[in-house]
Write a protein that holds these residues in place. Structure first.
Motif, PDB file in Angstrom:
ATOM      1  N   PHE A 292       0.888  -1.170   0.000  1.00  0.00           N
ATOM      2  CA  PHE A 292       0.000   0.000   0.000  1.00  0.00           C
ATOM      3  C   PHE A 292       0.920   1.212   0.000  1.00  0.00           C
ATOM      4  O   PHE A 292       1.623   1.438   0.992  1.00  0.00           O
ATOM      5  CB  PHE A 292      -0.916   0.013   1.223  1.00  0.00           C
ATOM      6  CG  PHE A 292      -1.920  -1.107   1.244  1.00  0.00           C
ATOM      7  CD1 PHE A 292      -2.964  -1.125   0.321  1.00  0.00           C
ATOM      8  CD2 PHE A 292      -1.833  -2.130   2.170  1.00  0.00           C
ATOM      9  CE1 PHE A 292      -3.899  -2.156   0.331  1.00  0.00           C
ATOM     10  CE2 PHE A 292      -2.773  -3.160   2.189  1.00  0.00           C
ATOM     11  CZ  PHE A 292      -3.805  -3.169   1.267  1.00  0.00           C
TER      12      PHE A 292
ATOM     13  N   ILE B 202       3.259  -4.792   2.623  1.00  0.00           N
ATOM     14  CA  ILE B 202       2.489  -5.411   3.702  1.00  0.00           C
ATOM     15  C   ILE B 202       2.603  -6.936   3.630  1.00  0.00           C
ATOM     16  O   ILE B 202       2.687  -7.596   4.648  1.00  0.00           O
ATOM     17  CB  ILE B 202       1.003  -4.978   3.605  1.00  0.00           C
ATOM     18  CG1 ILE B 202       0.885  -3.447   3.684  1.00  0.00           C
ATOM     19  CG2 ILE B 202       0.164  -5.658   4.665  1.00  0.00           C
ATOM     20  CD1 ILE B 202       1.453  -2.831   4.941  1.00  0.00           C
TER      21      ILE B 202
ATOM     22  N   PRO C  96       0.363 -10.793  15.233  1.00  0.00           N
ATOM     23  CA  PRO C  96      -0.007  -9.499  15.797  1.00  0.00           C
ATOM     24  C   PRO C  96      -0.836  -8.666  14.830  1.00  0.00           C
ATOM     25  O   PRO C  96      -0.817  -8.887  13.617  1.00  0.00           O
ATOM     26  CB  PRO C  96       1.329  -8.818  16.095  1.00  0.00           C
ATOM     27  CG  PRO C  96       2.368  -9.614  15.410  1.00  0.00           C
ATOM     28  CD  PRO C  96       1.818 -10.963  15.129  1.00  0.00           C
ATOM     29  N   SER C  97      -1.537  -7.712  15.396  1.00  0.00           N
ATOM     30  CA  SER C  97      -2.312  -6.766  14.609  1.00  0.00           C
ATOM     31  C   SER C  97      -1.370  -6.028  13.647  1.00  0.00           C
ATOM     32  O   SER C  97      -0.274  -5.636  14.034  1.00  0.00           O
ATOM     33  CB  SER C  97      -2.979  -5.800  15.589  1.00  0.00           C
ATOM     34  OG  SER C  97      -3.623  -4.796  14.883  1.00  0.00           O
ATOM     35  N   GLY C  98      -1.789  -5.904  12.396  1.00  0.00           N
ATOM     36  CA  GLY C  98      -0.967  -5.203  11.407  1.00  0.00           C
ATOM     37  C   GLY C  98       0.020  -6.105  10.680  1.00  0.00           C
ATOM     38  O   GLY C  98       0.790  -5.640   9.841  1.00  0.00           O
ATOM     39  N   SER C  99      -0.002  -7.408  10.975  1.00  0.00           N
ATOM     40  CA  SER C  99       0.989  -8.292  10.352  1.00  0.00           C
ATOM     41  C   SER C  99       0.623  -8.695   8.922  1.00  0.00           C
ATOM     42  O   SER C  99       1.420  -9.318   8.232  1.00  0.00           O
ATOM     43  CB  SER C  99       1.205  -9.541  11.222  1.00  0.00           C
ATOM     44  OG  SER C  99      -0.005 -10.210  11.472  1.00  0.00           O
ATOM     45  N   GLY C 100      -0.604  -8.368   8.499  1.00  0.00           N
ATOM     46  CA  GLY C 100      -0.992  -8.640   7.117  1.00  0.00           C
ATOM     47  C   GLY C 100      -1.972  -9.794   6.956  1.00  0.00           C
ATOM     48  O   GLY C 100      -2.261 -10.226   5.830  1.00  0.00           O
ATOM     49  N   LYS C 101      -2.546 -10.265   8.056  1.00  0.00           N
ATOM     50  CA  LYS C 101      -3.451 -11.421   7.995  1.00  0.00           C
ATOM     51  C   LYS C 101      -4.690 -11.127   7.140  1.00  0.00           C
ATOM     52  O   LYS C 101      -5.045 -11.915   6.256  1.00  0.00           O
ATOM     53  CB  LYS C 101      -3.892 -11.833   9.416  1.00  0.00           C
ATOM     54  CG  LYS C 101      -2.737 -12.125  10.362  1.00  0.00           C
ATOM     55  CD  LYS C 101      -3.200 -12.517  11.748  1.00  0.00           C
ATOM     56  CE  LYS C 101      -4.044 -11.478  12.488  1.00  0.00           C
ATOM     57  NZ  LYS C 101      -3.312 -10.233  12.838  1.00  0.00           N
ATOM     58  N   SER C 102      -5.328  -9.983   7.412  1.00  0.00           N
ATOM     59  CA  SER C 102      -6.528  -9.636   6.637  1.00  0.00           C
ATOM     60  C   SER C 102      -6.179  -9.379   5.171  1.00  0.00           C
ATOM     61  O   SER C 102      -6.928  -9.776   4.274  1.00  0.00           O
ATOM     62  CB  SER C 102      -7.207  -8.390   7.212  1.00  0.00           C
ATOM     63  OG  SER C 102      -7.717  -8.657   8.492  1.00  0.00           O
ATOM     64  N   THR C 103      -5.057  -8.729   4.950  1.00  0.00           N
ATOM     65  CA  THR C 103      -4.644  -8.451   3.572  1.00  0.00           C
ATOM     66  C   THR C 103      -4.432  -9.762   2.811  1.00  0.00           C
ATOM     67  O   THR C 103      -4.837  -9.884   1.647  1.00  0.00           O
ATOM     68  CB  THR C 103      -3.362  -7.591   3.560  1.00  0.00           C
ATOM     69  OG1 THR C 103      -3.603  -6.403   4.321  1.00  0.00           O
ATOM     70  CG2 THR C 103      -2.954  -7.214   2.143  1.00  0.00           C
TER      71      THR C 103
ATOM     72  N   GLU D  37      -8.275  -7.581  -2.570  1.00  0.00           N
ATOM     73  CA  GLU D  37      -7.040  -6.835  -2.816  1.00  0.00           C
ATOM     74  C   GLU D  37      -6.319  -7.501  -3.980  1.00  0.00           C
ATOM     75  O   GLU D  37      -6.298  -8.723  -4.065  1.00  0.00           O
ATOM     76  CB  GLU D  37      -6.105  -6.858  -1.593  1.00  0.00           C
ATOM     77  CG  GLU D  37      -6.688  -6.325  -0.305  1.00  0.00           C
ATOM     78  CD  GLU D  37      -6.878  -4.814  -0.321  1.00  0.00           C
ATOM     79  OE1 GLU D  37      -6.463  -4.153  -1.296  1.00  0.00           O
ATOM     80  OE2 GLU D  37      -7.466  -4.307   0.652  1.00  0.00           O
TER      81      GLU D  37
END
Ligand code: ADP
Ligand code: MG
Length: 246
Positions: free
Chosen positions: A11, A16, A35-42, A51
């Motif tokens: 991004f 990411i 952890p939060s922000g590690s790219g799991k959702s992406t 995406e």
């Protein structure tokens, strides 16, 4: 059933996903933690092409999801390949102006061209499976968060997907509603539904998954059976994360 090959996603200036490989066999259940922000959702969103990857390939059911097509041809391709994946998000995204029954039947009727009566039977069966047959005519606004999430699961199953993707399906729920949703996911697991489950619940991951992936900073740091990842992690980063979250 699902294969992700060297997935890269940026991004702006931020990379990411930094070369993710993931392979899920038919009937396997893979839990993704990190952890939060590690790219799991992406990663999950890249699998059904919410995406677009900058580099790499996603294959589902032997079909390349991110085929190098453009325009109408790509639209057609993506609409058909997406039907093979059911996705359940953190925030229940039911259609608020439709009843529970309509939410579950709209996909089969519109996309699978199923006759309305058959779609109704299928919806009744699936709502029975998630314990909500009596809510067929209710509107989502009348349901609890746990009930909404169970409807979302029934709606996804109505497309008879090859794989189910869950992105923190219980993290927006009040604690007392978490179990009823986890129970439905466990039932799907016992029926050998192929699933990729992003979760922050380590206990649930250890109970349901055949394999656990630990992601941090856009890479898969470590993966293995839950017994290894949770009891005997090899990497310091995994140990540090688990110390905080177990
Ligand atoms: P996780 O699900 O592991 O918490 P995400 O995949 O949601 O992580 O996000 C990973 C990183 O990517 C975060 O730093 C987030 O801010 C960033 N990110 C996610 N989506 C976007 C987007 N559409 N635009 C810009 N940055 C994004
Ligand atoms: Mg996320």
């Amino acid at each position: 059933m699902v294969q992700v090959i060297d997935a890269h996603k940026s991004f702006g200036a931020f990379e990411i996903l930094k070369g993710i490989n993931l392979s899920v066999n038919k009937g396997q259940i893979v839990a993704i933690i990190g952890p939060s922000g590690s790219g799991k959702s992406t990663l999950l969103r890249s699998i059904n092409h919410l995406e677009a990857l900058n580099k790499g390939e996603v294959w589902v059911d032997g079909i390349q999801v991110n085929r190098p097509l453009t325009g109408h041809a790509f639209e057609q391709h993506i609409n058909s390949v997406r039907q093979r994946m059911g996705m359940v998000f953190q925030h229940f995204n039911l259609f608020p102006h439709m009843t529970v029954g309509e939410n579950v039947t709209v996909g089969p009727i519109k996309l699978r061209k199923m006759p309305a009566a058959r779609a109704r039977d299928l919806a009744m069966e699936l709502l029975g499976k998630v314990g909500l047959q009596d809510k067929y005519d209710a509107y989502p606004s009348r349901l609890s968060g746990g009930q909404k999430q169970r409807v979302a699961i029934a709606r996804a199953l109505a497309m008879e997907p090859s794989v189910m993707l869950f992105d923190e399906a219980t993290s927006a729920l009040d604690p007392e509603l978490v179990d009823e949703v986890n129970l439905v996911m466990k039932q799907l697991a016992s029926e050998h539904m192929t699933m990729i489950i992003v979760t922050h619940e380590m206990r649930f991951a250890s109970e349901v998954a055949d394999r656990v992936l630990f992601m941090d900073g856009g890479i898969v740091v470590e993966e293995g059976p839950p017994s290894e990842i949770f009891s005997n992690p090899r990497m310091d980063r995994t140990r540090t994360f688990l110390k905080k979250h177990l």
